[in-house]
Scaffold this active site. Sequence first.
Site, PDB file in Angstrom:
ATOM      1  N   SER A   1       0.849  -1.193   0.000  1.00 30.70           N
ATOM      2  CA  SER A   1       0.000   0.000   0.000  1.00 30.70           C
ATOM      3  C   SER A   1       0.882   1.240   0.000  1.00 30.70           C
ATOM      4  CB  SER A   1      -0.935  -0.022   1.222  1.00 30.70           C
ATOM      5  OG  SER A   1      -1.905   0.989   1.106  1.00 30.70           O
ATOM      6  N   ASN A   2       0.372   2.375   0.453  1.00 28.85           N
ATOM      7  CA  ASN A   2       1.179   3.600   0.485  1.00 28.85           C
ATOM      8  C   ASN A   2       0.744   4.453   1.674  1.00 28.85           C
ATOM      9  OD1 ASN A   2      -1.006   5.496  -0.410  1.00 28.85           O
ATOM     10  ND2 ASN A   2      -0.989   4.072  -2.136  1.00 28.85           N
ATOM     11  N   HIS A   3       1.356   5.630   1.807  1.00 33.85           N
ATOM     12  CA  HIS A   3       1.158   6.442   3.020  1.00 33.85           C
ATOM     13  C   HIS A   3      -0.076   7.333   2.988  1.00 33.85           C
ATOM     14  CE1 HIS A   3       4.939   5.197   4.665  1.00 33.85           C
ATOM     15  NE2 HIS A   3       5.595   5.574   3.580  1.00 33.85           N
TER      16      HIS A   3
ATOM     17  N   ALA B   1      -4.742   7.483  -3.661  1.00 38.54           N
ATOM     18  CA  ALA B   1      -3.424   7.018  -4.088  1.00 38.54           C
ATOM     19  C   ALA B   1      -3.572   5.525  -4.377  1.00 38.54           C
ATOM     20  CB  ALA B   1      -2.395   7.284  -3.000  1.00 38.54           C
TER      21      ALA B   1
END
Length: 400
Positions: free
Chosen positions: A208-210, A277
Amino acid sequence: MKQAAAKHVTIGIGGGISAYRTLELIRLLKKNEASITVAPTKAALHFVTELSLETLSQNACLSLPLQTNNGQISHIEEAYQSDLIIIAPATCDLIAKMAHGFADEILLQTLLSFQGPVLIAPAMETHMWQHPATQANIETLRNRGVQIIGPDNGDLASGRQGLGRMASVNALFEHILSALTPKDFAGIEALVTAGPTVENLDPVRFLSNHSSGKMGVALARALAQRGALVHLVHGPLSVAIPELSNIKSYPVRSTHDMLEQVLELAANVQLAICCAAVADYRQAKIAQEKIKRSEDTITLSLVKNPDILARLGQTSPKPFLIGFAAETANLEINAKAKCQQKNCDLICANLISKSNPAFATDDNEVLILDQKGPVLHIKSQRKDCVARLILDTVHQRLVF
Ligand code: PMT
């Protein structure tokens, strides 16, 4: 500038146990730079003191019928000065008196003199709330344009559980901001994507991402406050979704889930803002068992995910389409190319850098472009303010 700045809010308080929670509402509104006068009823002052109310509001209370201030009649002056009156808690007695035009409290006198928006947050035991007399009074007030917030289900003063608990302070705060905002997006149905998507690797691990969802939620909130019906499709969020009835939440996890949900909604919306995102790749085959920590290195086999924004760009009829672009270099060139390739009307570009990490921060700096080039540079500021400025640009271009 905070959203409630230069606004004057009158907070009426009825005699109910939840009056103590209204102190927090006063604090929140003060933090948002509203000026406040509190008008407690006689009964309210059994539950909270005038000293607490005046200290938090930094203003004298209106507590005596026919009170005057420097020779002026306080309830008349308050009614002219106020942008909004909220009554929290609104007891069944206060509701009945409002419905029938009583004026034996300065709060009621102010209400009768006031021409702006009135919000009430009923709070009482379930049977009192459900009583036909209370319901008839509520209907009278609703028909008169009074906005009723709650009540919620939950803990009641008697120790029982049920319908009748005052709505949360956050919900009251959101409704106040919304009522103070001009409805220039009324009649618009909008889709907003927010947060990250998450691609499972095995039963316990994921890619995943932030992204926290702060930017997307700020956009959904600003749109809802301005009168749009918002469909918020989101991955796991680190922020709460505003408690507004015109924000519908659609939690998803993977990119495929998000695509499916977005396409289901797309035909009915006039505006779509893709702020999520989205994970560009997913594991070709999700492991059924936890991947063992036996090898020194492992190789993941990743396949490309569908591009949700590009798919929206191909729909017909196409909503007014806004993408986001997170770039670490060549912001303008890359963002303009994305705007063209994905057939967006606008793209909001974030240059991801030490000074503007953009992901999971409270602030953001954004360059808005169309397919021809830059439209507006929004300097670094709180995401709530960035969202409002983005919507101002959209409003100039969206044909209603
Ligand atoms: O959530 P926050 O913590 O508040 O952070 C906000 C943010 C930094 C995530 C947000 O401002 C932002 O920039 N979102 C887009 C991030 C991104 O994925 O950018 P991108 O350049 O990789 O993608 C361009 C656009 O295509 C985006 O609108 C994205 O939603 C969309 N996309 C990308 C890949 C994909 N498979 N499908 C898509 O729809």
